[in-house]
Design a protein around this motif. Structure first.
Motif, PDB file in Angstrom:
ATOM      1  N   ALA A   1       0.641  -1.342  -0.045  1.00 18.58           N
ATOM      2  CA  ALA A   1       0.070   0.038   0.052  1.00 18.58           C
ATOM      3  C   ALA A   1       0.836   1.280  -0.180  1.00 18.58           C
ATOM      4  O   ALA A   1       1.634   1.377   0.998  1.00 18.58           O
ATOM      5  CB  ALA A   1      -0.823  -0.009   1.080  1.00 18.58           C
TER       6      ALA A   1
ATOM      7  N   GLU B   1     -11.770  10.200  -4.885  1.00 18.10           N
ATOM      8  CA  GLU B   1     -11.817   8.841  -4.023  1.00 18.10           C
ATOM      9  C   GLU B   1     -12.497   7.786  -4.686  1.00 18.10           C
ATOM     10  O   GLU B   1     -12.214   6.603  -4.989  1.00 18.10           O
ATOM     11  CB  GLU B   1     -12.603   8.896  -2.738  1.00 18.10           C
TER      12      GLU B   1
ATOM     13  N   THR C   1      -2.380   3.661  -0.292  1.00 19.70           N
ATOM     14  CA  THR C   1      -2.933   3.328   1.029  1.00 19.70           C
ATOM     15  C   THR C   1      -4.262   4.180   1.374  1.00 19.70           C
ATOM     16  O   THR C   1      -4.537   4.975   0.823  1.00 19.70           O
ATOM     17  CB  THR C   1      -1.610   4.078   1.932  1.00 19.70           C
ATOM     18  N   LYS C   2      -5.027   3.646   2.466  1.00 19.28           N
ATOM     19  CA  LYS C   2      -6.038   4.057   2.942  1.00 19.28           C
ATOM     20  C   LYS C   2      -5.864   5.176   4.263  1.00 19.28           C
ATOM     21  O   LYS C   2      -6.758   5.625   4.811  1.00 19.28           O
ATOM     22  CB  LYS C   2      -7.078   3.261   3.523  1.00 19.28           C
ATOM     23  N   ASP C   3      -4.697   5.114   4.404  1.00 21.07           N
ATOM     24  CA  ASP C   3      -4.134   5.905   5.834  1.00 21.07           C
ATOM     25  C   ASP C   3      -3.950   7.293   5.527  1.00 21.07           C
ATOM     26  O   ASP C   3      -3.136   7.589   4.609  1.00 21.07           O
ATOM     27  CB  ASP C   3      -2.618   5.522   6.203  1.00 21.07           C
TER      28      ASP C   3
ATOM     29  N   ARG D   1      -1.332  10.416   2.824  1.00 14.56           N
ATOM     30  CA  ARG D   1      -2.029  10.866   1.421  1.00 14.56           C
ATOM     31  C   ARG D   1      -1.827  12.432   1.738  1.00 14.56           C
ATOM     32  O   ARG D   1      -2.033  12.960   2.671  1.00 14.56           O
ATOM     33  CB  ARG D   1      -3.587  10.736   1.527  1.00 14.56           C
TER      34      ARG D   1
ATOM     35  N   LEU E   1      -9.301  11.236   4.947  1.00 19.12           N
ATOM     36  CA  LEU E   1      -8.684  10.987   3.522  1.00 19.12           C
ATOM     37  C   LEU E   1      -7.337  11.484   3.427  1.00 19.12           C
ATOM     38  O   LEU E   1      -6.435  10.915   2.814  1.00 19.12           O
ATOM     39  CB  LEU E   1      -9.548  11.332   2.311  1.00 19.12           C
TER      40      LEU E   1
END
Length: 402
Positions: free
Chosen positions: A173, A236, A252-254, A258, A280
């Motif tokens: 990720a 998104e 990554t979703k972290d 981002r 986000l």
């Protein structure tokens, strides 16, 4: 007297023009007839009046030590702010490209994937455009509100470019940065060098083109100047899935991994994305951010558009987990336009942003650039590597590298 001269002129040149088979005589006779019909001199009839558009006001050069501006540290000419220090800094007049902005031999180079997206395939931004001509009219009941009646549905196609570093390990990720206003090859080059020197994470960079136009009534204006989570939601749900499929990466979703970036309205958009969706994005980088009253359509919740950031939203609300890097030039935009609302000064807007961010205890760095205009290219070439280091300070991702 003019008419006599005009007739004489036609008679004198007629033989020459007829010999050459030219049709100019017919045109001249028509013009002469019009002049006789309306009773004005033919010479005047041949030159219709053309409306000259009013010139955009030339921004004054601002002194960063102006009363009311934030207290800032003057840097040696050509120097950048330290990448690990919060606060306000003033660049000198010389702006030379940072070494990291040049392609280097022996440095691993990432791969860039490109694709397009159409308005026909979007559920969020289906496309608008504004007709040429006046931007709009001022609402007589509210001088800070612009009425635009010439905007209408219109299709668009946008380009997207995705930089994937050589060091990226498939299936992991990756942290990433989203940039507005199209392909940013300078960013890709900087990342090649910064990643190789372990100064930023091994990250993906996504450059998204706008849907065309500018300001109120345009697709770009709708995307970038709207004070809501709409653009972040578009990215998104519609852009990132295509990025993962087209570039063969996992993102990554972290939110700590981002970031957003942009210039002008793209800069205000970068902050809007993180402000309305801090779950986000936590990192923001802006050049000449349009923190002014440019939102359209009108929204009573944020009646002054992005000017609301420093007017109400940041000072009146709880601090958000954002790290922000901002720049403005001493000759940045001052555009009073038809509204005359005193909310279209880019220097003042960014100065006020720095002021309220400091008061709320944000991690931020504000750079005031001397000898610089709006989204100044030379300033970006000088500062982008340092800005990237600052924005990514403190990141502790666990992305594996080759």
């Amino acid at each position: 007297m003019f008419l006599i001269g005009g007739i004489s002129f036609v008679r004198e040149i007629r033989p020459q023009l007829e010999v050459k088979g030219c049709r100019m005589v017919r045109v001249l006779n028509i013009i002469l007839s019009i002049g006789l019909t309306v009773g004005v001199p033919s010479a005047m009839a041949q030159v219709p009046a053309v409306a000259t558009p009013s010139a955009r006001p030339v921004p004054p050069t601002r002194d960063p030590h102006t009363a009311g501006y934030v207290t800032a540290k003057d840097l040696p000419d050509g120097a950048n702010a330290p990448a690990n220090v919060d606060g306000n800094f003033i660049l000198g007049i010389t702006h030379s490209p940072a070494a990291e902005m040049s392609v280097r031999e022996g440095v691993p180079h990432g791969t860039v994937y490109e694709f397009t997206m159409s308005s026909a395939d979007s559920k969020i931004f289906t496309g608008i455009a504004r007709d040429p001509g006046p931007l709009g009219t001022v609402d007589l009941a509210d001088p800070a509100k612009l009425v635009v009646t010439t905007s209408h549905p219109a299709a668009y196609v946008r380009k997207v470019a995705v930089y994937v570093p050589k060091q990226y390990v498939a299936g992991t990720a990756a942290p990433f940065i989203v940039g507005t206003d199209g392909i940013d090859r300078g960013l890709f080059t900087a990342l090649d060098n910064l990643i190789a020197e372990h100064r930023v994470p091994v990250m993906v960079a996504i450059s998204i083109g706008n849907g065309s136009g500018d300001a109120q009534g345009s697709e770009r204006g709708l995307e970038y100047d709207t004070m809501s989570g709409r653009y972040a939601e578009f990215v998104e749900t519609e852009v990132l899935p295509m990025v993962e499929a087209q570039a063969h990466v996992k993102l990554t979703k972290d939110p700590e991994g981002r970031a957003t970036m942009g210039g002008s309205s793209g800069g205000s958009c970068a902050l809007i994305m993180a402000w309305y969706h801090p779950e986000l994005y936590h990192r923001v980088l802006t050049y000449s951010g349009t923190y002014v009253n440019q939102q359209w359509p009108y929204n009573s919740a944020t009646p002054h558009g992005a000017w609301e950031f420093h007017e109400h939203l940041i000072p009146d609300g709880p601090a958000k987990p954002l790290r922000i890097w901002m720049e403005v030039g001493d000759r940045d935009l001052l555009n009073p336009n038809v509204m005359r609302d005193n909310m279209h000064d880019w220097v003042v807007a960014n100065e006020e942003m720095a002021k309220v961010l400091a008061a709320k205890g944000y991690h931020y760095q504000f750079v005031f650039a001397r000898n610089a205009g709006h989204t100044d290219h030379a300033v970006k070439e000088q500062t982008l590597p340092e800005a990237m280091e600052y924005v990514w300070q403190g990141y502790r991702g666990d992305v594996a590298a080759k």
